[in-house]
Design a protein around this motif. Structure first.
Motif, mmCIF file in Angstrom:
data_model
loop_
_atom_site.group_PDB
_atom_site.id
_atom_site.type_symbol
_atom_site.label_atom_id
_atom_site.label_comp_id
_atom_site.label_asym_id
_atom_site.label_seq_id
_atom_site.Cartn_x
_atom_site.Cartn_y
_atom_site.Cartn_z
ATOM 1 N N TYR A 200 0.822 -1.219 0.000
ATOM 2 C CA TYR A 200 0.000 0.000 0.000
ATOM 3 C C TYR A 200 0.851 1.261 0.000
ATOM 4 N N VAL A 201 1.891 1.253 0.820
ATOM 5 C CA VAL A 201 2.748 2.435 0.907
ATOM 6 C C VAL A 201 3.408 2.699 -0.443
ATOM 7 N N LEU A 202 3.824 1.627 -1.117
ATOM 8 C CA LEU A 202 4.456 1.817 -2.425
ATOM 9 C C LEU A 202 3.471 2.419 -3.429
ATOM 10 N N MET A 203 2.194 2.047 -3.297
ATOM 11 C CA MET A 203 1.191 2.539 -4.248
ATOM 12 C C MET A 203 0.632 3.899 -3.817
ATOM 13 N N GLY A 204 0.853 4.297 -2.544
ATOM 14 C CA GLY A 204 0.405 5.624 -2.099
ATOM 15 C C GLY A 204 -0.959 5.645 -1.430
ATOM 16 N N HIS A 205 -1.284 4.603 -0.701
ATOM 17 C CA HIS A 205 -2.584 4.526 -0.007
ATOM 18 C C HIS A 205 -2.742 5.691 0.980
ATOM 19 N N PRO A 206 -3.914 6.371 0.952
ATOM 20 C CA PRO A 206 -4.089 7.571 1.776
ATOM 21 C C PRO A 206 -4.054 7.314 3.291
ATOM 22 N N ASN A 207 -4.316 6.105 3.731
ATOM 23 C CA ASN A 207 -4.344 5.847 5.177
ATOM 24 C C ASN A 207 -2.961 5.660 5.796
ATOM 25 N N TYR A 208 -1.943 5.517 4.979
ATOM 26 C CA TYR A 208 -0.603 5.227 5.499
ATOM 27 C C TYR A 208 0.287 6.455 5.402
ATOM 28 N N THR A 209 1.037 6.695 6.458
ATOM 29 C CA THR A 209 1.931 7.847 6.482
ATOM 30 C C THR A 209 3.372 7.370 6.459
ATOM 31 N N VAL A 210 4.118 7.866 5.491
ATOM 32 C CA VAL A 210 5.541 7.529 5.441
ATOM 33 C C VAL A 210 6.265 8.422 6.438
ATOM 34 N N THR A 211 7.045 7.821 7.336
ATOM 35 C CA THR A 211 7.728 8.617 8.359
ATOM 36 C C THR A 211 9.235 8.643 8.156
ATOM 37 N N GLY A 212 9.733 7.866 7.182
ATOM 38 C CA GLY A 212 11.166 7.905 6.932
ATOM 39 C C GLY A 212 11.544 7.045 5.746
ATOM 40 N N GLY A 213 12.774 7.280 5.237
ATOM 41 C CA GLY A 213 13.274 6.458 4.149
ATOM 42 C C GLY A 213 12.926 7.007 2.779
ATOM 43 N N SER A 214 13.313 6.257 1.749
ATOM 44 C CA SER A 214 13.066 6.722 0.386
ATOM 45 C C SER A 214 12.756 5.542 -0.522
ATOM 46 N N VAL A 215 12.072 5.851 -1.616
ATOM 47 C CA VAL A 215 11.786 4.831 -2.624
ATOM 48 C C VAL A 215 12.018 5.445 -3.998
ATOM 49 N N GLU A 216 12.839 4.756 -4.774
ATOM 50 C CA GLU A 216 13.094 5.223 -6.120
ATOM 51 C C GLU A 216 12.518 4.198 -7.090
ATOM 52 N N PHE A 217 11.765 4.674 -8.076
ATOM 53 C CA PHE A 217 11.209 3.763 -9.078
ATOM 54 C C PHE A 217 11.335 4.399 -10.450
ATOM 55 N N ALA A 218 11.870 3.642 -11.385
ATOM 56 C CA ALA A 218 12.079 4.144 -12.752
ATOM 57 C C ALA A 218 12.807 5.492 -12.712
ATOM 58 N N GLY A 219 13.737 5.595 -11.780
ATOM 59 C CA GLY A 219 14.558 6.795 -11.693
ATOM 60 C C GLY A 219 13.868 7.980 -11.038
ATOM 61 N N GLN A 220 12.677 7.768 -10.479
ATOM 62 C CA GLN A 220 11.965 8.894 -9.868
ATOM 63 C C GLN A 220 11.730 8.667 -8.382
#
Ligand SMILES: Nc1ncnc2c1ncn2[C@@H]1O[C@H](COP(=O)(O)OP(=O)(O)OP(=O)(O)O)[C@@H](O)[C@H]1O
Ligand SMILES: [Mg+2]
Lengths: 429, 256
Positions: free
Chosen positions: B50-70
């Motif tokens: 869910y976090v990878l897809m951007g679900h509104p109920n989840y809050t990212v509190t740290g870290g990073s994710v890069e996909f297709a260079g973005q």
């Protein structure tokens, strides 16, 4: 009371004289008028009326009854209908009926015309039992002053293969439009009717329609009434179906226009084995105020009724849904269901839903449900996760909300026009 | 959408309803690679998806994710989808009044960024539905409304086939399916993988893992990737029938 102000008995007499109406009808009109004058407004204590105040209509001041003003009469775009009857400003503007239906005895014509050919039938049915004259002040006002009407008669055993259209238009405002629609379907007859009301203006405009659908034994009758009146119009409507033995009826109402609406939508289950489906959509915006009273009136045993009303509300719009299921003591083995879904899209929009179950029989299945929701983020997320932009996803969910009711409208051209109207309203917000 | 894209997750932390669920996830998926994610119930697998897809109920509190260079986390869910990310939901939503076919066509156009003619779309739809052994009437039904568990999963697979993403996350798409349907899921994975779609597959089924021949297997424990390896991890799980040994080995520092 001077003739220049108020609804007057002269208006009543002039109307009857203009159409050379039979004496019984003038009597019905005059009695109704007298009763209306004695109490022009419903009591504000009455449950059905206390949430909508109609005093702004200033009925004592009266209104001119709509008359032709020589304007153009747009022909309904109804190539897919088996026939249509179109009124503009209270006058017949266009009509068509497939010749083979005419040959089969189907009659689709102005009510005044039908008085000459089907006088007894009309006398027996017109505001006598389905929507009785004396139901409330507005039914009385209507009975006194109905100006034009749609009459449809489908003989026993006749199937009308495509929908029929009745169009009621106003080219201007500042008038009262009282259109009566009487549908009589014989035993085993099958017919779908669509009625569309549009036009009017921001000038004080009042529409008081009455629709009576009498479905004979074993008949299958559908009636859809869609109003897209100007946002300045006030409408007080009574629309009801009356079912004979084993009849299957459907009544769908749709509301996009008007400033204020009080709408009675009902089915009287009066023949054993009958079934009725009532459906409604409303999509108000701005300060539009819609007030529904629905009635599933079970009078005899072994009938079913199902109701689904769905509304989405923008801005400060307000909707009231009072859904009455009435099961009389004789009406054993009744199945009655009622659902009202509201989707609040505006910050200050309000929807009230009140189921009223008056169950006087003991062997009855009866249920009701109401939901009140905002757009659901998780639903939208599901759609957005497939690449749909937020706006697209919202439009899709809102339009989809109405689909289960819109798909019950049989006339493709009108259904698509409504779907388009829904999309346009969504796009404007 | 040809070719895969690389996904790099670094120390990802996320909360839901104020509770920390992801506690520093590190994971790299090379373009077009197939990875399997295992883990006990409640370990955080769906949360990661869910976090990878951007679900509104989840809050990212740290870290990073890069996909297709973005920077994936800076994007809206729909932008992520248009970049080629796909999530097959464990519990897809019911959307009244929106037909499978209408939705799918809108989604195909949105991800491709261009109109698709009705003719082309019908062909595409018919083909994919045949692959998934779905009856044509299915396309006219409202999205997930009244669908059985199996029909929901099939519908997710239909979307996967139609959208041809660069990277597909399948969250227990095989759960609740019979052996035959699981086989079908594995076939779809293999077919898309051959056109270089990458996969991150959350599953509890050994047979699915074997059939999709992943290059990497990860085990999630308490919001972290506790162990990574190859098919031998699956074998060990099959033998032990629980994740307890993972916990023990991790706490004894015997990781990787
Ligand atoms: N909305 C929520 N509110 C509170 N807790 C939540 C919420 N969503 C998930 N959790 C909690 O987060 C933890 C991880 O849940 P998640 O669904 O990610 O696990 P999972 O690994 O996918 O499990 P399963 O194998 O059962 O699908 C669980 O303890 C769950 O109860
Ligand atoms: Mg899960």
């Amino acid at each position: 009371m001077s003739a220049a102000t108020g609804f007057t008995v002269d208006q009543v007499r002039a109307l009857a004289a203009r159409h050379d109406e039979p004496a019984w009808l003038l009597e019905q009109r005059l009695a109704a008028f007298e009763a209306w004058q004695a109490a022009p407004y419903p009591s504000s204590q009455d449950e059905d009326w206390r949430r909508s105040d109609f005093r702004h209509l200033d009925l004592e001041r009266g209104l001119p009854l709509v008359t032709p003003n020589g304007g153009a009469h747009p022909r309904p775009d109804a190539a897919d209908a088996a026939g249509f009857l179109s009124f503009c400003d209270g006058q017949l503007a266009a009509q068509r009926l497939a010749p083979e239906l005419e040959a089969a005895g189907v009659v689709l014509c102005p009510l005044h015309t039908a008085l000459r050919t089907h006088g007894d039938l009309i006398r027996d049915s017109l505001m006598t039992r389905c929507v009785p004259v004396d139901e409330d002040p507005f039914t009385r006002l209507h009975a006194a002053l109905w100006t034009a009407g749609t009459f449809l008669y489908v003989p026993d055993g006749v199937t009308v293969p495509a929908p029929l259209l009745s169009a009621v238009q106003l080219s201007h405002g500042g008038v009262a439009a009282l259109h009566h629609t009487l549908v009589i379907a014989g035993s085993g007859a099958q017919v779908e009717v669509v009625e569309e009301s549009s036009g009017g203006s921001a000038d004080r405009t009042l529409s008081v329609p009455v629709v009576e659908v009498l479905a004979g034994s074993g008949s299958q009758v559908g009636f859809s009434a869609i109003q897209t009146w100007h946002h300045g119009v006030t409408e007080v409507a009574h629309r009801r179906v009356w079912t004979g033995r084993d009849a299957q009826v459907r009544l769908t109402v749709g509301s996009l226009g008007c400033q204020m609406v009080k709408s009675f939508v009902g089915a009287v289950l009066a023949g054993e084995g009958g079934s009725a489906k009532l459906a409604g959509i409303y999509f108000p915006e701005g300060g539009q105020h819609l007030d529904y009273t629905t009635m599933q009136d079970h009078r005899v045993p072994h009938c079913t009724s199902e109701l689904l009303f769905k509304g989405a509300l923008y801005d400060r719009a307000q909707a009231i849904f009072r859904g009455v299921v009435r099961v009389r003591p004789e009406a054993q083995q009744t199945d009655a269901y009622q659902t009202n879904n509201n989707l609040l899209l505006g910050q200050e929009a309000r929807a009230d839903s009140m189921p009223v179950l008056e169950i006087e029989a003991d062997d009855v299945k009866c249920s009701h449900g109401a939901t009140l929701a905002h757009l659901n983020d998780e639903d939208l997320f599901y759609l957005r996760s497939r690449g749909l932009e937020s706006g697209t996803a919202q439009r899709m969910v809102i339009a989809g909300f109405f689909e289960p009711v819109l798909t019950t409208i049989p006339l493709t051209s009108l259904r698509e026009q409504l779907q388009q109207a829904v999309r346009e309203r969504i796009a404007q917000h | 959408m040809a070719d895969g894209a690389e996904l790099v997750i670094r120390d990802l932390r996320a909360t839901v309803a104020g509770k920390e669920i992801l506690k520093g996830v590190n994971l790299t998926l090379g373009a077009g690679e197939r990875h399997v994610l295992l883990g006990a119930n409640g370990s955080g697998k769906s949360t990661l998806a869910y976090v990878l897809m951007g679900h509104p109920n989840y809050t990212v509190t740290g870290g990073s994710v890069e996909f297709a260079g973005q920077d994936l986390l800076a994007l809206e869910p729909d932008e992520r989808a248009r970049l080629g990310l796909f999530l097959a939901f464990q519990y897809p939503k019911e959307i009244t009044g929106v037909t499978v076919s209408n939705f799918l066509r809108t989604a195909v156009e949105a991800t491709r960024g261009e109109k698709v003619s009705l003719r082309e779309f019908s062909k595409l739809l018919t083909g994919h539905m045949a692959t998934l052994e779905m009856q044509p009437e299915f396309a006219r039904r409202y999205l997930n409304e009244g669908f059985s568990g199996g029909e929901r999963k099939r519908n997710e697979m239909l979307q996967l086939l139609a959208l041809q993403p660069k990277l597909a996350i399948l969250d227990e798409t095989d759960s609740g399916l019979d052996v035959q349907m699981r086989q079908l899921v594995a076939n779809v994975v293999r077919e898309l993988a051959s056109s270089n779609t990458g996969f991150l597959v959350v599953t509890h089924y050994e047979d699915v893992v074997r059939q999709m021949q992943p290059q990497h297997v990860h085990i999630m424990l308490d919001g972290r990737i506790a162990m990574s390896g190859g098919l031998e991890l699956v074998e060990r799980l099959g033998a032990e029938k629980s994740f307890d040994w993972v916990r023990e080995e991790v706490s004894h520092g015997a990781v990787n």
